[in-house]
Design an enzyme around this catalytic site. Structure first.
Site, PDB file in Angstrom:
ATOM      1  N   LEU A  72      -8.838  -0.351  -3.807  1.00  0.00           N
ATOM      2  CA  LEU A  72     -10.019  -1.069  -3.308  1.00  0.00           C
ATOM      3  C   LEU A  72     -10.400  -0.574  -1.933  1.00  0.00           C
ATOM      4  CD1 LEU A  72      -9.087  -4.718  -4.330  1.00  0.00           C
ATOM      5  CD2 LEU A  72     -11.009  -3.391  -5.194  1.00  0.00           C
ATOM      6  N   PHE A  77      -3.819  -1.032   8.456  1.00  0.00           N
ATOM      7  CA  PHE A  77      -2.366  -1.076   8.342  1.00  0.00           C
ATOM      8  C   PHE A  77      -1.840  -0.853   6.929  1.00  0.00           C
ATOM      9  CE2 PHE A  77      -3.583  -3.913  11.868  1.00  0.00           C
ATOM     10  CZ  PHE A  77      -3.025  -3.188  12.898  1.00  0.00           C
ATOM     11  N   GLY A  78      -2.693  -0.683   5.968  1.00  0.00           N
ATOM     12  CA  GLY A  78      -2.158  -0.524   4.617  1.00  0.00           C
ATOM     13  C   GLY A  78      -3.239  -0.225   3.609  1.00  0.00           C
ATOM     14  N   ASP A 224      -5.178 -11.982  14.549  1.00  0.00           N
ATOM     15  CA  ASP A 224      -6.083 -10.891  14.162  1.00  0.00           C
ATOM     16  C   ASP A 224      -7.263 -11.444  13.368  1.00  0.00           C
ATOM     17  OD1 ASP A 224      -7.024  -8.326  13.975  1.00  0.00           O
ATOM     18  OD2 ASP A 224      -5.554  -7.633  12.502  1.00  0.00           O
ATOM     19  N   ARG A 228     -13.482  -8.654   9.382  1.00  0.00           N
ATOM     20  CA  ARG A 228     -12.846  -7.690   8.461  1.00  0.00           C
ATOM     21  C   ARG A 228     -11.629  -8.285   7.776  1.00  0.00           C
ATOM     22  NH1 ARG A 228     -11.878  -6.240  13.559  1.00  0.00           N
ATOM     23  NH2 ARG A 228      -9.771  -6.715  14.258  1.00  0.00           N
ATOM     24  N   ASN A 229     -11.065  -9.350   8.371  1.00  0.00           N
ATOM     25  CA  ASN A 229      -9.849  -9.957   7.833  1.00  0.00           C
ATOM     26  C   ASN A 229     -10.101 -11.293   7.131  1.00  0.00           C
ATOM     27  OD1 ASN A 229      -8.320  -7.811   8.643  1.00  0.00           O
ATOM     28  ND2 ASN A 229      -7.840  -8.695  10.647  1.00  0.00           N
ATOM     29  N   ASP A 242      -4.993 -11.158   5.813  1.00  0.00           N
ATOM     30  CA  ASP A 242      -4.349 -10.216   6.750  1.00  0.00           C
ATOM     31  C   ASP A 242      -3.471 -10.926   7.775  1.00  0.00           C
ATOM     32  OD1 ASP A 242      -5.369  -7.212   6.313  1.00  0.00           O
ATOM     33  OD2 ASP A 242      -6.815  -8.679   5.627  1.00  0.00           O
TER      34      ASP A 242
HETATM   35  O1  ACK Z   1     -14.801  -4.940   1.840  1.00  0.00           O
HETATM   36  P1  ACK Z   1     -13.773  -4.481   0.922  1.00  0.00           P
HETATM   37  O2  ACK Z   1     -14.135  -3.977  -0.405  1.00  0.00           O
HETATM   38  O3  ACK Z   1     -12.721  -5.658   0.773  1.00  0.00           O
HETATM   39  O4  ACK Z   1     -12.797  -3.447   1.625  1.00  0.00           O
HETATM   40  C1  ACK Z   1     -11.567  -3.989   2.005  1.00  0.00           C
HETATM   41  C2  ACK Z   1     -10.416  -3.169   1.454  1.00  0.00           C
HETATM   42  O5  ACK Z   1      -9.777  -3.912   0.443  1.00  0.00           O
HETATM   43  C3  ACK Z   1      -9.368  -2.825   2.511  1.00  0.00           C
HETATM   44  O6  ACK Z   1      -8.864  -3.993   3.092  1.00  0.00           O
HETATM   45  C4  ACK Z   1     -10.564  -5.034   0.115  1.00  0.00           C
HETATM   46  N1  ACK Z   1      -9.671  -6.159  -0.148  1.00  0.00           N
HETATM   47  C5  ACK Z   1      -8.600  -6.536   0.597  1.00  0.00           C
HETATM   48  N2  ACK Z   1      -8.018  -7.607   0.053  1.00  0.00           N
HETATM   49  C6  ACK Z   1      -8.728  -7.914  -1.064  1.00  0.00           C
HETATM   50  C7  ACK Z   1      -8.626  -8.951  -2.043  1.00  0.00           C
HETATM   51  N3  ACK Z   1      -7.651  -9.873  -1.979  1.00  0.00           N
HETATM   52  N4  ACK Z   1      -9.533  -8.986  -3.034  1.00  0.00           N
HETATM   53  C8  ACK Z   1     -10.511  -8.057  -3.086  1.00  0.00           C
HETATM   54  N5  ACK Z   1     -10.675  -7.052  -2.191  1.00  0.00           N
HETATM   55  C9  ACK Z   1      -9.789  -6.997  -1.190  1.00  0.00           C
HETATM   56  C10 ACK Z   1     -11.456  -5.328   1.281  1.00  0.00           C
END
Ligand code: ACK
Length: 330
Positions: A72, A77-78, A224, A228-229, A242
């Site tokens: 995704l 950090f990951g 944090d 974005r989080n 996060d």
């Molecule tokens: O905006 P996004 O598509 O949503 O880009 C970031 C990416 O992963 C890196 O953090 C997506 N992401 C993170 N956690 C989740 C989640 N639980 N469900 C769906 N997308 C996620 C986030």
């Protein structure tokens, strides 16, 4: 929205503060006594068993029941993957989930943050906080934290998409007057997000404040909090996410960070910048910056201000101005 749609979208910005390319985190200088970071290869099992990675039977999920579908995205950090899990979280059959894991060449501190996030997520239950569904921690393979899937992805990207919809004339997302930041510099390859209305923006603020009030009640300092989080799930439900930097402050309501690490300078309170002091009150400061992100539909805070100047500016009393599209009442 499909995970595929979100993965493929692309932002091309000519305004530096809106580009999202620069990192929001800055290396904090090494302090006396800081441990040198070790390089951690997630493919290589940890030599001596780390007590934090001993599988917890309550949460351990068999890798064989998890099908990884796609990446995704990669955060600071990951890495986050989309997967399907069979019979997880009390739901029989397949559930779409998100899986948090480390990137190759992750440092020991990133491993520590992921494991600490795992421990903390076990303890939290709130509709506005992301829910842990399980984990794969058996040695010999990467550690996976399995969390609920948020179909609209991160709040920051969701807001930025709304900006684009607004410029298309699909939605008037301003609070009373002309928006400050025009989204004309943003180009996307795909646009499937439901737009955010002003009512949504207020609802997001309210939902995040409820999630944060809960965290503060259970004595957790997030450290944090930023758009974005925060994730946006079905029904436009905000989920604070996060927890890698989150700390339990049960003893004295404050967390004093001693080790080296990357810090989100533009979201940090003065006392965190000056003394590495983190409390629920410094989370409230970050919440204020997040409110600014909401109203500007995901702009980067303190546009044009270099991070190394920020502390002195804030100390001298400088604060961001009210965005033009934000009413006095708000
Ligand atoms: O905006 P996004 O598509 O949503 O880009 C970031 C990416 O992963 C890196 O953090 C997506 N992401 C993170 N956690 C989740 C989640 N639980 N469900 C769906 N997308 C996620 C986030």
């Amino acid at each position: 929205m499909s995970g595929k749609g979100r993965r493929e979208r692309k932002y091309v910005g000519s305004v530096a503060s809106l580009s999202g390319v620069q990192s929001d985190y800055v290396d904090r200088a090494l302090q006396p006594g800081d441990a040198q970071l070790l390089s951690y290869d997630p493919a290589v099992p940890i030599a001596s068993p780390d007590p934090r990675t001993v599988p917890d039977p309550k949460w351990e999920f068999p890798r064989s029941r998890l099908i990884i579908e796609q990446t995704l995205g990669e955060g600071e950090f990951g890495r986050v993957l989309r997967a399907r899990a069979l019979d997880i979280g009390g739901i029989s059959g397949c559930t779409t989930v998100a899986v948090k894991t480390l990137k190759e060449n992750a440092s020991a501190s990133e491993l520590t943050d992921l494991l600490s996030e795992y421990q903390l997520l076990k303890e939290v239950t709130h509709p506005n906080v992301i829910r842990l569904l399980g984990a794969c921690t058996t040695p010999g393979a990467p550690i996976y934290l399995i969390i609920e899937f948020a179909e609209y992805g991160s709040l920051r990207n969701y807001l930025r998409k709304s900006r684009h919809l607004e410029s298309d004339g699909q939605i008037p997302c301003s609070f009373g007057s002309t928006p400050t930041m025009r989204p004309d510099t943003l180009v996307e390859t795909e646009c499937t997000t439901a737009p955010a209305t002003p009512r949504d923006i207020l609802s997001f603020a309210w939902q995040i404040s409820k999630g944060m009030a809960y965290l503060s009640d259970i004595k957790l300092v997030h450290r944090d909090l930023a758009a974005r989080n925060v994730l946006v799930a079905a029904g436009k439900i905000c989920k604070i996410s996060d927890f890698g930097l989150t700390r339990d402050v049960y003893e004295d309501d404050a967390y004093l960070k001693r080790s080296k690490g990357r810090v989100p300078v533009k979201w940090m309170a003065l006392e965190s910048l000056a003394d590495h002091m983190y409390t629920s009150k410094s989370d409230v400061w970050s919440f204020g910056i997040l409110m600014w992100e909401l109203v500007t539909l995901g702009a980067s805070p303190y546009p044009g201000v270099a991070v190394h100047n920020l502390f002195h500016l804030l100390k001298a009393g400088y604060r961001m101005e009210r965005p033009e599209n934000c009413s006095i009442q708000l």
